[in-house]
Enzyme design. Structure first.
Site, PDB file in Angstrom:
ATOM      1  N   LYS A  65       0.828  -1.205   0.000  1.00  0.00           N
ATOM      2  CA  LYS A  65       0.000   0.000   0.000  1.00  0.00           C
ATOM      3  C   LYS A  65       0.865   1.259   0.000  1.00  0.00           C
ATOM      4  CE  LYS A  65      -3.971  -2.133   2.297  1.00  0.00           C
ATOM      5  NZ  LYS A  65      -4.845  -2.135   3.491  1.00  0.00           N
ATOM      6  N   ALA A  81      -0.563   0.822   5.966  1.00  0.00           N
ATOM      7  CA  ALA A  81      -0.864   0.056   7.178  1.00  0.00           C
ATOM      8  C   ALA A  81      -1.845  -1.061   6.851  1.00  0.00           C
ATOM      9  CB  ALA A  81      -1.448   0.963   8.260  1.00  0.00           C
ATOM     10  N   ASP A  82      -1.718  -2.155   7.570  1.00  0.00           N
ATOM     11  CA  ASP A  82      -2.674  -3.249   7.410  1.00  0.00           C
ATOM     12  C   ASP A  82      -2.659  -4.101   8.670  1.00  0.00           C
ATOM     13  OD1 ASP A  82      -4.280  -5.514   6.265  1.00  0.00           O
ATOM     14  OD2 ASP A  82      -3.975  -4.333   4.452  1.00  0.00           O
ATOM     15  N   GLN A  83      -3.660  -4.960   8.748  1.00  0.00           N
ATOM     16  CA  GLN A  83      -3.839  -5.780   9.942  1.00  0.00           C
ATOM     17  C   GLN A  83      -4.292  -7.171   9.536  1.00  0.00           C
ATOM     18  OE1 GLN A  83      -7.253  -4.957  12.674  1.00  0.00           O
ATOM     19  NE2 GLN A  83      -5.657  -4.429  14.140  1.00  0.00           N
TER      20      GLN A  83
END
Length: 205
Positions: A65, A81-83
């Site tokens: 991203k 950001a990611d989760q």
């Protein structure tokens, strides 16, 4: 008046997440958002052949991203950001409808799962900082009636959460025990991010 954010241009958040934006603004950062348009499922499919574990997968998604937006803004500092939610060997994803949300909560009920939250900072199309933080959440055993009540009260907004809960809201009722930083649970670990920004000379405090 002294400025906290010292870079010449605002930080670019490669996301349209209102929660992540609110976290950055609450920390006093100067930020704007741009959609990365990254297909997360395609990234996950490619990563599956590499047998990436959940924290590595979260880091890959965050980096993709950041890079996508950085290529469009080569002079800017871009945050991706990611989760990733993992319960045992299973990785969970966002769901499409209420019935799928119900099934996911049933699968998590009475179990402890981990949220792997990652961030990546990119400049000029290159990742210059990357970090991952982990929070563990023990969901209390939930009856079918409790799950139905929660979904009714919480509304369709929970479909935007990978865990089908908003811990910062009504979702807090679903848990017995939580370990980890609050911002990590919300999908953007602020402490390692701020450390990275200090290393880059972007914040004065």
């Amino acid at each position: 008046m002294p400025a906290l954010w010292t870079a010449s241009e605002k930080l670019v958040l490669a996301s349209t997440s209102a929660t992540r934006l609110a976290l950055l603004v609450s920390a006093g950062l100067s930020v704007e958002t741009q959609n990365s348009n990254v297909d997360e499922r395609l990234v996950e499919d490619a990563a599956r052949s590499e047998k990436l574990d959940p924290p590595a997968l979260a880091a890959r998604l965050a980096a993709e991203k950041a890079l996508a937006v950085s290529l469009r803004n080569p002079q800017r500092i871009v945050l991706g950001a990611d989760q990733v939610l993992a319960c045992g060997e299973k990785v969970f994803h966002k769901v499409a409808d209420r019935e799928a949300a119900k099934l996911q909560l049933q699968a998590l009920s009475g179990k402890t799962h981990a949220l792997h939250s990652a961030g990546a900072l990119a400049i000029g199309g290159k990742v210059v900082e990357s970090f991952v933080a982990i929070a563990t959440l023990a969901m209390r055993p939930l009856s079918p009636e409790a799950i139905d009540l929660y979904l009714e009260l919480a509304g369709p907004g929970v479909l935007h959460s990978v865990g089908v809960y908003h811990y910062e809201g009504l979702g807090v009722h679903l848990f017995d025990k939580v370990e980890g930083d609050h911002s990590t649970i919300l999908g953007l670990p602020l402490l390692p991010l701020l450390s990275a920004l200090r290393r880059l000379g972007c914040v004065s405090l």
